[in-house]
Design a protein around this motif. Structure first.
Motif, PDB file in Angstrom:
ATOM      1  N   GLY A 101     -55.044   1.595  37.154  1.00 47.62           N
ATOM      2  CA  GLY A 101     -55.075   2.572  36.066  1.00 47.62           C
ATOM      3  C   GLY A 101     -55.184   1.925  34.707  1.00 47.62           C
ATOM      4  O   GLY A 101     -55.244   0.702  34.570  1.00 47.62           O
ATOM      5  N   ARG A 102     -55.221   2.765  33.697  1.00 53.59           N
ATOM      6  CA  ARG A 102     -55.259   2.315  32.303  1.00 53.59           C
ATOM      7  C   ARG A 102     -54.243   3.153  31.528  1.00 53.59           C
ATOM      8  O   ARG A 102     -53.695   4.127  32.046  1.00 53.59           O
ATOM      9  N   LEU A 103     -54.014   2.792  30.271  1.00 52.67           N
ATOM     10  CA  LEU A 103     -53.015   3.516  29.494  1.00 52.67           C
ATOM     11  C   LEU A 103     -53.388   3.626  28.034  1.00 52.67           C
ATOM     12  O   LEU A 103     -54.188   2.846  27.523  1.00 52.67           O
ATOM     13  N   VAL A 104     -52.789   4.616  27.391  1.00 56.18           N
ATOM     14  CA  VAL A 104     -52.829   4.775  25.941  1.00 56.18           C
ATOM     15  C   VAL A 104     -51.385   4.634  25.469  1.00 56.18           C
ATOM     16  O   VAL A 104     -50.534   5.444  25.834  1.00 56.18           O
ATOM     17  N   PRO A 105     -51.081   3.587  24.691  1.00 55.43           N
ATOM     18  CA  PRO A 105     -49.690   3.360  24.257  1.00 55.43           C
ATOM     19  C   PRO A 105     -49.331   4.186  23.020  1.00 55.43           C
ATOM     20  O   PRO A 105     -49.204   3.659  21.926  1.00 55.43           O
ATOM     21  N   GLN A 106     -49.161   5.491  23.212  1.00 52.76           N
ATOM     22  CA  GLN A 106     -48.809   6.373  22.102  1.00 52.76           C
ATOM     23  C   GLN A 106     -47.371   6.124  21.632  1.00 52.76           C
ATOM     24  O   GLN A 106     -47.065   6.250  20.451  1.00 52.76           O
ATOM     25  N   CYS A 107     -46.496   5.758  22.548  1.00 52.95           N
ATOM     26  CA  CYS A 107     -45.100   5.443  22.212  1.00 52.95           C
ATOM     27  C   CYS A 107     -45.060   4.155  21.396  1.00 52.95           C
ATOM     28  O   CYS A 107     -45.625   3.142  21.804  1.00 52.95           O
ATOM     29  N   PRO A 108     -44.397   4.162  20.233  1.00 52.26           N
ATOM     30  CA  PRO A 108     -44.339   2.949  19.404  1.00 52.26           C
ATOM     31  C   PRO A 108     -43.724   1.744  20.126  1.00 52.26           C
ATOM     32  O   PRO A 108     -44.161   0.612  19.913  1.00 52.26           O
ATOM     33  N   PHE A 109     -42.731   1.975  20.972  1.00 54.60           N
ATOM     34  CA  PHE A 109     -42.111   0.848  21.682  1.00 54.60           C
ATOM     35  C   PHE A 109     -43.104   0.223  22.650  1.00 54.60           C
ATOM     36  O   PHE A 109     -43.208  -0.997  22.747  1.00 54.60           O
ATOM     37  N   VAL A 110     -43.852   1.060  23.381  1.00 54.55           N
ATOM     38  CA  VAL A 110     -44.846   0.543  24.327  1.00 54.55           C
ATOM     39  C   VAL A 110     -45.936  -0.206  23.571  1.00 54.55           C
ATOM     40  O   VAL A 110     -46.355  -1.293  23.984  1.00 54.55           O
ATOM     41  N   ALA A 111     -46.393   0.355  22.463  1.00 56.32           N
ATOM     42  CA  ALA A 111     -47.440  -0.300  21.664  1.00 56.32           C
ATOM     43  C   ALA A 111     -46.963  -1.670  21.181  1.00 56.32           C
ATOM     44  O   ALA A 111     -47.702  -2.663  21.262  1.00 56.32           O
ATOM     45  N   ALA A 112     -45.734  -1.752  20.709  1.00 53.59           N
ATOM     46  CA  ALA A 112     -45.186  -3.026  20.238  1.00 53.59           C
ATOM     47  C   ALA A 112     -45.032  -4.009  21.397  1.00 53.59           C
ATOM     48  O   ALA A 112     -45.287  -5.215  21.243  1.00 53.59           O
ATOM     49  N   PHE A 113     -44.640  -3.516  22.564  1.00 48.08           N
ATOM     50  CA  PHE A 113     -44.492  -4.374  23.744  1.00 48.08           C
ATOM     51  C   PHE A 113     -45.842  -4.989  24.109  1.00 48.08           C
ATOM     52  O   PHE A 113     -45.931  -6.192  24.366  1.00 48.08           O
ATOM     53  N   VAL A 114     -46.892  -4.175  24.122  1.00 52.03           N
ATOM     54  CA  VAL A 114     -48.226  -4.681  24.458  1.00 52.03           C
ATOM     55  C   VAL A 114     -48.670  -5.706  23.410  1.00 52.03           C
ATOM     56  O   VAL A 114     -49.263  -6.728  23.756  1.00 52.03           O
ATOM     57  N   ASP A 115     -48.371  -5.457  22.148  1.00 51.47           N
ATOM     58  CA  ASP A 115     -48.716  -6.421  21.096  1.00 51.47           C
ATOM     59  C   ASP A 115     -48.032  -7.763  21.331  1.00 51.47           C
ATOM     60  O   ASP A 115     -48.618  -8.817  21.108  1.00 51.47           O
ATOM     61  N   ARG A 116     -46.783  -7.733  21.790  1.00 51.47           N
ATOM     62  CA  ARG A 116     -46.019  -8.965  22.037  1.00 51.47           C
ATOM     63  C   ARG A 116     -46.389  -9.620  23.356  1.00 51.47           C
ATOM     64  O   ARG A 116     -46.062 -10.794  23.575  1.00 51.47           O
ATOM     65  N   HIS A 117     -47.024  -8.871  24.261  1.00 51.82           N
ATOM     66  CA  HIS A 117     -47.383  -9.379  25.590  1.00 51.82           C
ATOM     67  C   HIS A 117     -48.865  -9.111  25.836  1.00 51.82           C
ATOM     68  O   HIS A 117     -49.223  -8.164  26.552  1.00 51.82           O
ATOM     69  N   PRO A 118     -49.739  -9.947  25.259  1.00 50.18           N
ATOM     70  CA  PRO A 118     -51.182  -9.677  25.328  1.00 50.18           C
ATOM     71  C   PRO A 118     -51.755  -9.695  26.737  1.00 50.18           C
ATOM     72  O   PRO A 118     -52.873  -9.226  26.949  1.00 50.18           O
ATOM     73  N   GLU A 119     -50.979 -10.166  27.720  1.00 50.30           N
ATOM     74  CA  GLU A 119     -51.469 -10.121  29.101  1.00 50.30           C
ATOM     75  C   GLU A 119     -51.648  -8.683  29.593  1.00 50.30           C
ATOM     76  O   GLU A 119     -52.278  -8.455  30.629  1.00 50.30           O
ATOM     77  N   TYR A 120     -51.117  -7.715  28.856  1.00 52.68           N
ATOM     78  CA  TYR A 120     -51.278  -6.307  29.225  1.00 52.68           C
ATOM     79  C   TYR A 120     -52.351  -5.596  28.394  1.00 52.68           C
ATOM     80  O   TYR A 120     -52.633  -4.423  28.625  1.00 52.68           O
ATOM     81  N   ALA A 121     -52.953  -6.288  27.445  1.00 50.79           N
ATOM     82  CA  ALA A 121     -53.913  -5.658  26.525  1.00 50.79           C
ATOM     83  C   ALA A 121     -55.111  -5.070  27.265  1.00 50.79           C
ATOM     84  O   ALA A 121     -55.691  -4.068  26.817  1.00 50.79           O
ATOM     85  N   ASP A 122     -55.482  -5.663  28.402  1.00 51.08           N
ATOM     86  CA  ASP A 122     -56.650  -5.161  29.141  1.00 51.08           C
ATOM     87  C   ASP A 122     -56.418  -3.782  29.747  1.00 51.08           C
ATOM     88  O   ASP A 122     -57.373  -3.124  30.170  1.00 51.08           O
ATOM     89  N   LEU A 123     -55.174  -3.333  29.802  1.00 51.88           N
ATOM     90  CA  LEU A 123     -54.878  -2.015  30.362  1.00 51.88           C
ATOM     91  C   LEU A 123     -55.076  -0.893  29.334  1.00 51.88           C
ATOM     92  O   LEU A 123     -55.121   0.277  29.703  1.00 51.88           O
ATOM     93  N   VAL A 124     -55.173  -1.263  28.054  1.00 48.17           N
ATOM     94  CA  VAL A 124     -55.190  -0.276  26.978  1.00 48.17           C
ATOM     95  C   VAL A 124     -56.597   0.276  26.750  1.00 48.17           C
ATOM     96  O   VAL A 124     -57.564  -0.481  26.710  1.00 48.17           O
ATOM     97  N   VAL A 125     -56.677   1.593  26.651  1.00 45.73           N
ATOM     98  CA  VAL A 125     -57.928   2.249  26.267  1.00 45.73           C
ATOM     99  C   VAL A 125     -57.679   3.015  24.968  1.00 45.73           C
ATOM    100  O   VAL A 125     -56.536   3.378  24.672  1.00 45.73           O
TER     101      VAL A 125
END
Length: 95
Positions: free
Chosen positions: A68-92
């Motif tokens: 699957g893929r995700l949209v990090p609308q939640c600020p905590f999730v967005a910040a987590f993805v920013d700190r862990h770029p290994e998850y950036a490919d999941l973001v649309v």
């Protein structure tokens, strides 16, 4: 402290259990293969212990495992993805 992250599709959220107690959740809105992660909440008794990060990591790992893929609308999730770029490919981008 044992933790378990599991999807609860009936409530549209990933939940984290700490020693069999519900410690928090990340809510989502399903849009096909994309999950819009809207809100993360951790019980006050579990805050400051890394529970939210463990929850989000578990949710993202589960989304990846499903293809699957995700949209990090939640600020905590967005910040987590920013700190862990290994998850950036999941973001649309939001539609």
């Amino acid at each position: 402290m044992s933790t378990l992250v599991e999807d609860n599709p009936a409530k549209n959220r990933f939940e984290i259990l700490v020693d069999d107690a519900l410690a928090g959740f990340t809510a989502y809105v399903p849009r096909g293969e994309v999950l819009v992660l809207t809100h993360t909440e951790v019980d006050p008794g579990f805050q400051g212990k890394g529970v939210a990060s463990a929850l989000v990591r578990g949710a993202l790992d589960e989304i990846r495992a499903r293809g699957g893929r995700l949209v990090p609308q939640c600020p905590f999730v967005a910040a987590f993805v920013d700190r862990h770029p290994e998850y950036a490919d999941l973001v649309v981008e939001q539609a």
